[in-house]
Design a protein around this motif. Structure first.
Motif, short mmCIF file in Angstrom:
data_model
loop_
_atom_site.label_atom_id
_atom_site.label_comp_id
_atom_site.label_asym_id
_atom_site.label_seq_id
_atom_site.Cartn_x
_atom_site.Cartn_y
_atom_site.Cartn_z
N LEU A 1 -0.70 17.08 -10.32
CA LEU A 1 -1.47 18.22 -10.81
C LEU A 1 -2.80 17.70 -11.34
CD1 LEU A 1 -1.51 21.26 -11.37
CD2 LEU A 1 -0.55 20.77 -13.60
N HIS A 2 -3.90 18.19 -10.79
CA HIS A 2 -5.25 17.80 -11.18
C HIS A 2 -5.45 16.29 -11.14
CE1 HIS A 2 -5.97 21.92 -12.33
NE2 HIS A 2 -4.95 21.90 -13.17
N GLY A 3 -4.93 15.63 -10.10
CA GLY A 3 -5.13 14.21 -9.92
C GLY A 3 -4.25 13.32 -10.77
N GLU A 4 -3.33 13.89 -11.52
CA GLU A 4 -2.38 13.11 -12.33
C GLU A 4 -1.01 13.20 -11.68
OE1 GLU A 4 -3.44 11.35 -14.80
OE2 GLU A 4 -5.43 12.24 -15.00
N LYS B 1 2.68 9.57 -15.41
CA LYS B 1 1.70 9.47 -16.49
C LYS B 1 2.37 9.61 -17.85
CE LYS B 1 -2.51 11.35 -18.34
NZ LYS B 1 -3.50 12.40 -18.33
N HIS B 2 3.45 10.36 -17.93
CA HIS B 2 4.10 10.64 -19.21
C HIS B 2 5.06 9.53 -19.63
CE1 HIS B 2 5.34 13.30 -22.44
NE2 HIS B 2 6.60 13.00 -22.15
N CYS B 3 5.98 9.13 -18.75
CA CYS B 3 7.02 8.16 -19.13
C CYS B 3 6.87 6.81 -18.45
CB CYS B 3 8.41 8.73 -18.83
SG CYS B 3 8.74 8.94 -17.07
N HIS B 4 5.91 6.66 -17.56
CA HIS B 4 5.62 5.42 -16.84
C HIS B 4 6.77 4.94 -15.96
CE1 HIS B 4 1.97 5.26 -19.12
NE2 HIS B 4 2.66 5.38 -20.23
N ARG C 1 0.83 -1.21 0.00
CA ARG C 1 0.00 0.00 0.00
C ARG C 1 0.85 1.26 0.00
NH1 ARG C 1 -2.43 3.00 4.37
NH2 ARG C 1 -4.42 3.87 3.72
N LEU C 2 0.49 2.21 -0.86
CA LEU C 2 1.16 3.50 -0.94
C LEU C 2 0.07 4.56 -1.11
CD1 LEU C 2 4.46 4.22 -2.31
CD2 LEU C 2 2.69 5.49 -3.48
N VAL C 3 0.09 5.61 -0.29
CA VAL C 3 -0.93 6.66 -0.36
C VAL C 3 -0.26 7.97 -0.78
CG1 VAL C 3 -2.69 7.95 0.90
CG2 VAL C 3 -2.29 5.55 1.43
N ALA C 4 -0.75 8.55 -1.87
CA ALA C 4 -0.24 9.83 -2.36
C ALA C 4 -1.44 10.71 -2.70
CB ALA C 4 0.63 9.62 -3.59
N ASP C 5 -1.50 11.89 -2.13
CA ASP C 5 -2.60 12.83 -2.36
C ASP C 5 -3.97 12.17 -2.16
OD1 ASP C 5 -0.78 14.79 -2.84
OD2 ASP C 5 -1.08 14.86 -5.00
N LYS C 6 -4.11 11.44 -1.08
CA LYS C 6 -5.35 10.78 -0.69
C LYS C 6 -5.79 9.69 -1.68
CE LYS C 6 -6.93 14.85 1.78
NZ LYS C 6 -7.96 15.86 1.90
N SER C 7 -4.90 9.22 -2.52
CA SER C 7 -5.18 8.12 -3.44
C SER C 7 -4.33 6.92 -3.03
CB SER C 7 -4.83 8.51 -4.88
OG SER C 7 -5.61 9.59 -5.29
N VAL C 8 -4.91 5.73 -3.11
CA VAL C 8 -4.22 4.52 -2.71
C VAL C 8 -3.71 3.80 -3.96
CG1 VAL C 8 -4.47 2.29 -1.54
CG2 VAL C 8 -5.69 4.29 -0.70
#
Length: 128
Positions: free
Chosen positions: A83-86, A69-72, A53-60
Motif C-alpha cells: 500500500l503506497h509503496g510500503e 514494514k511493521h514486524c520485519h 533478485r526479487l521484484v515486487a510491485d516494480k521494485s527490486v
C-alpha cells in the motif's frame, strides 16, 4: 564480386552457417557480452545480483531485504500486501488498515468522507 541491387545482404556476424546446408542458426538474443546494468535494492541501496533478485510491485529487492514494514518478517511474493509503496505481511496489513475500513486513515491523509460531506454542504446551499 558485385551483388545486384535486389540481392540479400550478407549474414550478420551473430548468425552462423550450418555445416549440413545453407540454413542459418541464430544465437539467443538474451545473451550479451555487454556489461549488465547494476540493479539497486530498494531497501538497503546495495547491488542486487541475479541469484538474489526479487521484484515486487516494480521494485527490486534482495530476497533477504523483502520484509514487513511493521514486524520485519521476511516476505515472499505470495505473502505480502502493498500500500503506497510500503510492504506488509498479510496479518499486519489487515490489522493496520482493513479493520478501520479506510486505507487513507492509517496514513494520516484526509478522509474521503470529509470530501463528500463538503460537496453535500455546497450542493445543499445552492438548491435552497
Amino acid at each position: 564480386m558485385f551483388q545486384a541491387a535486389g540481392a540479400a545482404s550478407p549474414a550478420p556476424a551473430h548468425e552462423a552457417k550450418n555445416s549440413s546446408g545453407g540454413s542459418t542458426v541464430q544465437r539467443s538474443k538474451s545473451f550479451s557480452l555487454k556489461a549488465q546494468v547494476k540493479e539497486i535494492c530498494t531497501a538497503c541501496q546495495k547491488t542486487v545480483y541475479p541469484m538474489e533478485r526479487l521484484v515486487a510491485d516494480k521494485s527490486v529487492f534482495h530476497s533477504s531485504c523483502f520484509c514487513c514494514k511493521h514486524c520485519h518478517t521476511k516476505l515472499s511474493l505470495g505473502s505480502y500486501a502493498a500500500l503506497h509503496g510500503e510492504f506488509y505481511c498479510k496479518p499486519h496489513f489487515q490489522q493496520l488498515f482493513k479493520s478501520k475500513g479506510n486505507y487513507d486513515e492509517g496514513f494520516g491523509r484526509k478522509q474521503h468522507k470529509e470530501l463528500w460531506v463538503h460537496k453535500e454542504v455546497e450542493s445543499g446551499t445552492k438548491s435552497a
